[in-house]
Design an enzyme around this catalytic site. Structure first.
Site: not given
Ligand SMILES: *Cc1c(COP(=O)(O)O)cnc(C)c1O
Length: 357
Positions: A36, A131
């Site tokens: 992302k 969340r």
């Molecule tokens: C962004 C996200 C991740 C990845 O998180 P990092 O800290 O970049 O490893 C994993 N799971 C969800 C649901 C996320 O929104």
């Protein structure tokens, strides 16, 4: 060269991903590479896949669609709850989505029926970070309802910590997730294949020798791209922390006082300024601003100090040596600044690699 630009070192990203994939494999955990922060870059996605990630995850269906259009050959998971209004696109392009609401899952089910496809579901469970997540006491009921829906397959369960409230993954909450997987399987027969334990914040727990239980996948973004764990933002042993570099160009360079003059009200971004009088300094302006980066997330090179930023100007103190007009300044970035730079159409993305694709 074109500026501002984000230089992306694919070889370092590859090495970071390989190292994490190997270390977690020893603990029985696979890696979903999270794209992302990369705007669905097919080059970065391909690099993660070559490094051995099992699947790709992204929070935006738009990014998944661009990776599909670029023929990135991977199973793709939408890691934010789908919007009901996007159900058709989700079913068309994502193999799996993370879900917490039966209304959404049932819309995915009808969209999947219309499209003649099946769609995988990971049910996210709330473990305290507040969340996304189904409250644990409601999980069994949600599984029961989901199992009734045509063209929907439950792949497993997951959790996400350390995002909204900074709750750390630990032996207790990970054991709770494992226990939920066991409980669902004992009620419904083998149902939970994937137990997606969390994100880069789970690495300290996963690599600490703790009991892993049923957790068999982690979703990693920041740790691969920036080489740091995310609970304390410490570098991870053996990983590169400089795979991403932001470069901006000097457009003004003058000796100026540190103190503004005139009657002082709010700044362009509604802040109140408090400058300490340090006499005259070499002040430079770089042609980049809040539209492109989060100035608080930039790490300036030694000898350069960030003084302020507006939409299009970044003001720095360049120390004893004035910066020439046209000079380039290189910054390291945190995740917030990286995401902003990646998504700014004004920042060029320059991908470097020694390994042929
Ligand atoms: C962004 C996200 C991740 C990845 O998180 P990092 O800290 O970049 O490893 C994993 N799971 C969800 C649901 C996320 O929104």
């Amino acid at each position: 060269m074109i500026a501002p630009r984000l230089e992306i070192d694919l070889d370092k990203i590859f090495q970071n991903a390989v190292t994490l994939v190997e270390r977690l494999a020893e603990r029985g955990i696979s890696v979903t590479g999270v794209t992302k922060a990369t705007l669905g870059s097919p080059e970065i996605a391909g690099t993660l896949l070559r490094a051995g990630v099992k699947a790709l995850g992204d929070s935006r269906i738009e990014n998944i669609e661009s990776m599909r259009h670029a023929h990135v050959p991977a199973s793709m998971t939408l890691i934010r709850s789908p919007m009901i209004s996007q159900a058709d696109r989700v079913v068309a392009h994502a193999d799996i989505s993370f879900n917490t609401e039966l209304d959404v899952i049932s819309k995915l089910s009808s969209a999947a029926c219309d499209a003649g496809r099946t769609h995988g579901i990971v049910l996210m469970v709330e473990l305290g970070d507040l969340r996304e997540g189904i409250m644990p006491r409601d999980l069994e009921k949600t599984v029961r309802e989901t199992l009734r829906l045509p063209n929907i397959v439950i792949k497993g369960i997951g959790a996400n910590l350390a995002c909204r409230s900074g709750v750390s993954p630990d032996a207790n909450n990970m054991a709770e997730l494992s226990a939920l997987a066991d409980s669902i399987d004992s009620t419904f027969g083998p149902t939970v294949h994937v137990v997606s334990g969390g994100n880069s914040a789970n690495l300290l727990w996963a690599l600490s020798g703790a009991t892993i239980g049923r957790i068999n996948d982690l979703r990693l973004g920041e740790s691969i791209l920036l080489g740091r764990e995310t609970l304390h933002r410490q570098p991870i042993d053996g990983l590169h922390t400089d795979a991403m570099t932001l470069i901006a160009e000097v457009v003004e360079s003058k000796i100026k006082p540190t103190q503004p003059w005139g009657e002082i009200a709010q700044t362009a971004f509604g802040e109140e300024l408090c400058a300490i009088d340090q006499g005259n300094i070499s002040q430079a302006i770089l042609a980049i601003g809040r539209q492109d980066i989060d100035p608080g997330g930039l790490v300036a090179p030694l000898g350069i100090e960030l003084l302020g930023a507006s939409s299009d100007h970044l003001v720095v103190d360049s120390g004893p040596n004035p910066l020439p007009i046209g000079a380039e300044v290189r910054f390291q970035l945190n995740y917030g600044a990286l995401v902003r730079a990646m998504t700014s159409p004004y920042v060029a993305k320059i991908i470097r690699s020694h390994i042929p694709a």
